[in-house]
Design a protein around this motif. Structure first.
Motif: not given
Length: 422
Positions: A229-239, A257-260, A265-270, A313-315
Motif C-alpha cells: 500500500a505504501v509503495y503504490i503511490p511512491y512507485t507511481y508518484i510521477g503519474a 524531497t517533501a516526502l522524504g 520526521i514520521g519515523n523519528l516520532v514513531a 501528510f502521506y510521508g
C-alpha cells in the motif's frame, strides 16, 4: 561470579556514536538502492535499451535483496555483528565499483546482484545491532535513528544522486556511492564493538523456528500488505501527480524531497512513541493515518500547492510503520531477532515488487488519480493482519512468557556476545 555488561542505564537517553554510524551506512546503501529508478533513463540511453528493459535493474536488485537478507543473515548468524556489517559493507562496495566499471548492461546487472547481497545483509543487521547497543528503554529510538538513514536516502540521497547522474553521468553517481561506502565501513570497524553478537540459535531449522509462531507470520504478512500500500503511490508518484506537476521534473523532485523529509520526521516520532506506547498501537495509528492520507491525495493531486501538503501528510504515515514493525518482531523473538528482521526486510522488498504490479494494473483499471483507493483498501487489510500479530501485551510488545523471564532485546542479543566478565 559473572556479570553481564549492560548498555546505558534507564536515565541515560543519549544514543551511542555507533548507532549514527549504522544510520550512515543505511543512508549510503539506501541511496544506492533508490537512485536506480532515477538512473533508468540514463542507463537506457547509454546501453541502447528500452525503458522497460533498463528497468530490470530495479527488479534484479529487489529480488536479490529478498533472497539474500534471510539467507546471508542465517549463514553469518554466529559471527560478531561488527564482522557481519563490515563484510556486508565491503560486498556492497565491490558491487558499486563493478557497476560503475560495467562495459555492458549484463555486467552492470551482475554488479548490482553483488551490491544487493551486501544490502540484504547490512540493513536488517544494522537495526538489530542498534537495538543491541542501547538499553531496551530506548530501543525504539535506536532503531528509528538507523531507519532515518533510509528516509534521508529517499529525501536527499536518491534525488541528489539522480541529479549528479544527469549532470555528470550515472557512473559518477555509482563512484560517489562507493566512496561514501568506504567511510561507512571504516566507521563500523571503529565504532561497533567487536564483541557485539547474537545468541546462538542452533542450526538452520532452529534459526527459522520463529516462523512457527503464527503471530510472527501475521506480522510479516502485515509488512507485505502495508508496504505494498505504501509503495503504490511512491512507485507511481510521477503519474499520480502529473496534473499538478505538468510533467516538470523539478516539481516532481520537490515532491519527492517533501516526502522524504516528512518521512524522516514520521519515523523519528514513531520511534519515541514505540518506547512509550508499544509498537502495535503505533502501527495501528500509522495505518489509519495512511488511509486518511490516501483520501487527501485523491482529492488534491491536481493542484501543486495542495499536493506538497498531501505528500508530506502521506510521508509521515508511510515511514512511521517500519520502526514499530521491527520493534514488534524483535519483541516476539529477541534471540532470533536478526533472522526475523532479515525475513521482514525480504518481505519489504517483495512488497516493492508487488506494488509495481498492483499499481500498474490499478492505473489501467481506475486511472492514476484513483489508484490510491486501491492502496487504501490494502491498508485496511494490513490493519486486520496487524491485529492478528498483536502481542498479548500490546503496550510494551512483550511475548507471552513468565513474569520472571527477561525479554530485553539488548540483553538477549548480548547473551552470547562475549561481553561477560568475571
Amino acid at each position: 561470579m559473572e556479570e553481564i555488561e549492560r548498555p546505558a542505564t534507564r536515565g541515560a537517553q543519549r544514543l551511542p556514536v555507533g548507532v549514527f554510524v549504522l544510520a550512515l551506512g543505511v543512508f549510503v546503501i539506501g541511496t544506492g538502492e533508490f537512485v536506480l529508478a532515477g538512473l533508468i533513463p540514463l542507463l537506457a540511453a547509454d546501453f541502447g535499451l528500452g525503458y522497460g528493459a533498463a528497468g530490470q535493474v530495479v527488479t534484479v536488485f529487489a529480488v536479490t535483496c529478498a533472497l539474500a537478507a534471510p539467507t546471508m543473515t542465517t549463514v553469518t548468524a554466529k559471527w560478531p555483528r561488527q564482522r557481519v556489517l563490515v563484510t556486508a559493507g565491503i560486498v556492497y562496495l565491490f558491487g558499486a565499483v563493478a557497476t560503475a566499471l560495467a562495459p555492458t548492461f549484463g555486467l552492470l546487472l551482475a554488479g548490482q546482484v553483488v551490491a544487493a547481497v551486501g544490502t540484504g545483509l547490512f540493513i536488517p543487521n544494522a537495526s538489530v545491532t542498534a537495538a543491541a547497543l542501547v538499553s531496551k528503554d530506548v530501543g525504539g529510538r535506536a532503531i528509528a535513528a538507523v531507519i532515518t538513514g533510509f528516509t534521508l536516502a529517499v529525501a536527499f540521497g536518491a534525488p541528489g544522486g539522480t541529479a549528479i547522474g544527469a549532470l555528470y553521468g550515472w557512473r559518477v553517481t555509482m563512484w560517489l556511492a562507493a566512496g561514501v561506502a568506504v567511510l561507512g565501513v571504516i566507521g563500523v570497524a571503529l565504532f561497533i564493538p567487536r564483541s557485539t553478537g547474537v545468541a546462538d540459535t542452533g542450526g538452520f531449522r532452529q534459526r527459522l523456528e520463529p516462523l512457527r509462531d503464527r503471530r510472527v507470520v501475521a506480522l510479516l504478512a502485515t509488512t507485505l500488505v502495508a508496504f505494498t500500500a505504501v509503495y503504490i503511490p511512491y512507485t507511481y508518484i510521477g503519474a499520480i501527480f502529473s496534473p499538478a506537476t505538468g510533467g516538470d521534473g523539478v516539481r516532481l523532485g520537490l515532491l519527492m524531497t517533501a516526502l522524504g523529509v516528512a518521512g524522516a520526521i514520521g519515523n523519528l516520532v514513531a520511534g519515541r512513541l514505540v518506547d512509550r506506547y508499544g509498537g502495535s498501537s503505533v502501527v495501528l495509528f500509522a495505518l489509519l493515518w495512511l488511509i486518511l492520507s490516501f483520501a487527501v491525495i485523491a482529492f488534491t493531486h491536481t493542484t501543486y500547492g495542495w499536493s506538497l501538503t498531501a505528500i508530506g501528510f502521506y510521508g509521515i504515515a508511510a515511514f512511521a510503520i517500519t520502526t514499530p514493525q521491527q520493534h514488534r518482531l524483535i519483541a516476539r523473538d529477541p534471540a532470533g531477532a536478526s533472522v526475523v528482521l532479515s525475513l521482514n526486510q525480504a518481505v519489504l522488498y517483495l512488497a516493492i515488487g508487488v506494488s509495481g504490479v498492483v499499481g500498474a494494473a490499478g492505473i489501467e483499471v481506475v486511472g492514476a488519480g484513483s489508484v490510491v483507493w486501491i492502496a487504501a483498501a490494502l491498508a485496511v487489510v494490513a490493519i486486520a493482519l496487524s491485529m492478528l500479530g498483536t502481542p498479548w501485551n500490546p503496550r510494551r510488545d512483550t511475548p507471552p512468557v513468565s513474569p520472571d523471564a527477561d525479554t530485553s532485546t539488548a540483553e538477549s542479543l548480548r547473551s552470547s556476545s562475549g561481553q561477560v566478565r568475571s
